[in-house]
Scaffold this motif. Structure first.
Motif, PDB file in Angstrom:
ATOM      1  N   ALA A   1       0.719  -1.370  -0.028  1.00 52.93           N
ATOM      2  CA  ALA A   1      -0.087  -0.077  -0.153  1.00 52.93           C
ATOM      3  C   ALA A   1       1.478   1.089  -0.164  1.00 52.93           C
ATOM      4  O   ALA A   1       2.132   0.692   0.618  1.00 52.93           O
TER       5      ALA A   1
ATOM      6  N   MET B   1      -3.079  -5.011  -1.460  1.00 53.19           N
ATOM      7  CA  MET B   1      -3.973  -3.375  -1.250  1.00 53.19           C
ATOM      8  C   MET B   1      -3.560  -2.957  -2.500  1.00 53.19           C
ATOM      9  O   MET B   1      -3.709  -1.840  -2.995  1.00 53.19           O
ATOM     10  N   GLN B   2      -2.837  -3.520  -3.306  1.00 50.77           N
ATOM     11  CA  GLN B   2      -2.778  -3.719  -4.647  1.00 50.77           C
ATOM     12  C   GLN B   2      -2.039  -2.159  -5.253  1.00 50.77           C
ATOM     13  O   GLN B   2      -2.402  -1.809  -6.286  1.00 50.77           O
TER      14      GLN B   2
ATOM     15  N   ASP C   1      -2.593   0.596  -3.686  1.00 51.73           N
ATOM     16  CA  ASP C   1      -3.819   1.558  -3.552  1.00 51.73           C
ATOM     17  C   ASP C   1      -3.588   1.988  -2.325  1.00 51.73           C
ATOM     18  O   ASP C   1      -2.348   2.028  -1.571  1.00 51.73           O
TER      19      ASP C   1
ATOM     20  N   ARG D   1      -9.270   2.904   2.313  1.00 52.07           N
ATOM     21  CA  ARG D   1      -7.814   3.007   0.713  1.00 52.07           C
ATOM     22  C   ARG D   1      -8.879   3.028   0.017  1.00 52.07           C
ATOM     23  O   ARG D   1     -10.030   3.146  -0.808  1.00 52.07           O
TER      24      ARG D   1
ATOM     25  N   SER E   1      -8.241   4.269  -4.553  1.00 51.64           N
ATOM     26  CA  SER E   1      -8.213   3.497  -5.630  1.00 51.64           C
ATOM     27  C   SER E   1      -7.697   5.109  -6.316  1.00 51.64           C
ATOM     28  O   SER E   1      -7.878   6.578  -6.439  1.00 51.64           O
ATOM     29  N   LEU E   2      -6.373   4.584  -6.669  1.00 50.82           N
ATOM     30  CA  LEU E   2      -5.256   5.675  -7.475  1.00 50.82           C
ATOM     31  C   LEU E   2      -5.983   4.826  -9.457  1.00 50.82           C
ATOM     32  O   LEU E   2      -4.654   5.857 -10.125  1.00 50.82           O
ATOM     33  N   ASP E   3      -6.364   4.213  -9.450  1.00 52.52           N
ATOM     34  CA  ASP E   3      -6.464   3.662 -11.342  1.00 52.52           C
ATOM     35  C   ASP E   3      -7.059   4.887 -12.069  1.00 52.52           C
ATOM     36  O   ASP E   3      -6.676   5.104 -13.102  1.00 52.52           O
TER      37      ASP E   3
ATOM     38  N   THR F   1      -9.691  13.915  -5.947  1.00 48.21           N
ATOM     39  CA  THR F   1     -10.752  12.811  -5.518  1.00 48.21           C
ATOM     40  C   THR F   1     -11.626  13.247  -5.621  1.00 48.21           C
ATOM     41  O   THR F   1     -12.747  14.004  -4.814  1.00 48.21           O
TER      42      THR F   1
ATOM     43  N   ASP G   1     -13.887   6.932  -5.378  1.00 46.06           N
ATOM     44  CA  ASP G   1     -12.462   6.310  -5.533  1.00 46.06           C
ATOM     45  C   ASP G   1     -12.154   5.700  -4.751  1.00 46.06           C
ATOM     46  O   ASP G   1     -11.327   5.218  -4.357  1.00 46.06           O
TER      47      ASP G   1
END
Length: 440
Positions: free
Chosen positions: A7, A49-50, A52, A365, A367-369, A387, A391
């Motif tokens: 993360a 958390m991939q 994020d 959490r 997402s920053l995608d 943001t 998100d």
């Protein structure tokens, strides 16, 4: 035990520590360890958390949750409070309706990354029950006012409801009771004095009150007490570190001196105040004087949304306009006001507001995608101005996920919306009735 790994972490601690890639270990309701790099394998199951963003859950220090049912009603009518809102409340704001509105609000808070909320309204026992079921952290404030209230007809009844509320949540791990005198002009001096006595007897519990919010309030204080509304509160004994004063749009220099000297906390409602056509609150000056200020939404009738992302733009821009400088109220300050400084405002900074070992595991959490968030030169600028609530993909309070993958797990979304729309139909019928009476 579990570990959130891989993360990007904003701790919002005293050093504003960041980890580009880090991990957080959680046991029961607390953060037990954290660090940068690869997560340890001996602290429980690992949740990826991939990449994020993980940051503290946000704190909303002033709200009227059940008024989610009034959202957008008579939006452009100057006298809507007296023409519509108060009559609707007197006729239809039952305990059941309050619970429906509070549940709608709780759903929005969770989805918007708010993990702690300070509420003041009526039937706050029902609001507290909703917060409990939803898994949120909160303060439930029994409103006391000298106008006809939906849940009490005399101040004695109001104080009795307050005492019941205190007992109800005395040992609750996430919810505290609060006295909430509506405002100086709408309670009166004797009741304010009594609330001050109550506060002295309950030093661990906050007091919530609208203060220096309207010109009518200033005129009342001058006419009735020959002083400012802040000075009325001071004479009544209400200016203490337990007080969360909402709005404070019209303080004088002497008022600011008093607020700073007494350690009063401020809830800044920029969006709500701007929509009402009020002046810009002197938040920059208040903060420079060492006064704690948190960013709040006000009720959804006034500010429409309950997430803090929607507040950041107005909150910052108004101060920049007033001070004629881009540098005023920088993005890091905005995010601190929404987290750790909001926690300070509510007297909870030892438990929440930052990600630190020993504190409650209240976090979100993000997402920053989305392309809208990139490139990221300044993560705090991204949070403040790019943001959106959508998100936020997961929300945790006290170590428990309340939402994962945008799915709220503690509230029945379909039933919540259905119940709210049923109440709205009753409101619409009452509005037609009010308008017909006004034509005769």
């Amino acid at each position: 035990m579990s570990v959130l790994a891989n993360a990007r972490i904003l701790t919002i601690d005293g050093q504003m520590t960041e980890h580009e890639c880090g991990w957080i270990a959680i046991e029961n309701d607390k953060i037990t360890a954290m660090g940068a790099g690869d997560a340890p394998t001996d602290r429980g199951p690992i949740e990826d958390m991939q990449g994020d963003l993980i940051m503290p859950g946000m704190v909303n220090p002033h709200c009227h949750m059940p008024m989610a049912l009034f959202r957008g009603l008579a939006e452009d009518v100057d006298n809507r409070l007296f023409r519509y809102i108060l009559p609707l409340e007197r006729a239809l704001a039952t305990a059941e309706v309050v619970e429906v509105g509070a549940r709608l609000a709780a759903l929005e808070l969770i989805r918007g990354g708010v993990t702690t909320v300070a509420d003041m309204y009526y039937f706050e026992d029902r609001v507290g029950a909703v917060l409990d079921q939803a898994g949120l952290r909160g303060i439930v404030g029994q409103t006391l006012a000298n106008f006809a209230a939906p849940d009490h007809s005399t101040f004695e009844e109001g104080f009795e409801r307050l005492n019941v509320l205190v007992d109800m949540f005395a040992d609750h791990p996430r919810i505290d009771a609060s006295a909430a005198p509506h405002a100086p002009y709408s309670t009166g001096f004797e009741i304010m004095e009594r609330v001050a006595e109550w506060s002295a007897d309950h030093p661990a519990l906050p007091v919530q009150m609208h203060l220096a919010e309207t010109e009518a309030e200033l005129e009342w204080a001058q006419k009735t007490h020959a002083c400012t509304t802040v000075e009325v509160a001071e004479r009544a004994g209400l200016l203490t570190p337990s007080l969360v004063a909402a709005h404070v749009v019209y303080p004088t220099e002497a008022d600011i001196d008093l607020l700073a000297a007494r350690g009063v906390n401020i809830a800044y409602n920029a969006r709500s105040n701007g929509k009402a056509g009020r002046p810009i609150a002197p938040i920059t000056t208040l903060r420079e004087r060492g006064i704690n200020v948190g960013i709040a939404t006000d009720g959804p009738m006034s500010g429409n949304t309950l997430d803090l992302f929607s507040q950041f733009g107005p909150a910052a821009m108004f101060q920049k306009i007033a001070g004629n400088s881009r540098a005023i109220l920088p993005c890091t300050d905005l995010i601190r006001m929404a987290t750790i400084e909001g926690a300070v405002t509510l007297g909870k900074a030892d438990q929440i507001g930052s990600l630190e070992i020993g504190k409650q595991a209240d976090l979100i959490r993000i997402s920053l995608d989305d392309p809208r968030l990139h490139p990221i030169y300044d993560i705090y600028s991204m949070l403040a101005f790019a943001t959106l609530p959508s998100d936020v993909v997961a929300t945790m309070v006290a170590g428990k996920w309340l939402m994962q993958d945008r799915k709220v797990q503690t509230i029945n979304t379909d039933k919540t919306l259905s119940d709210a729309l049923q109440v709205a139909r009753k409101f619409k019928a009452k509005i037609v009735e009010i308008d017909k009476l006004a034509q005769h």
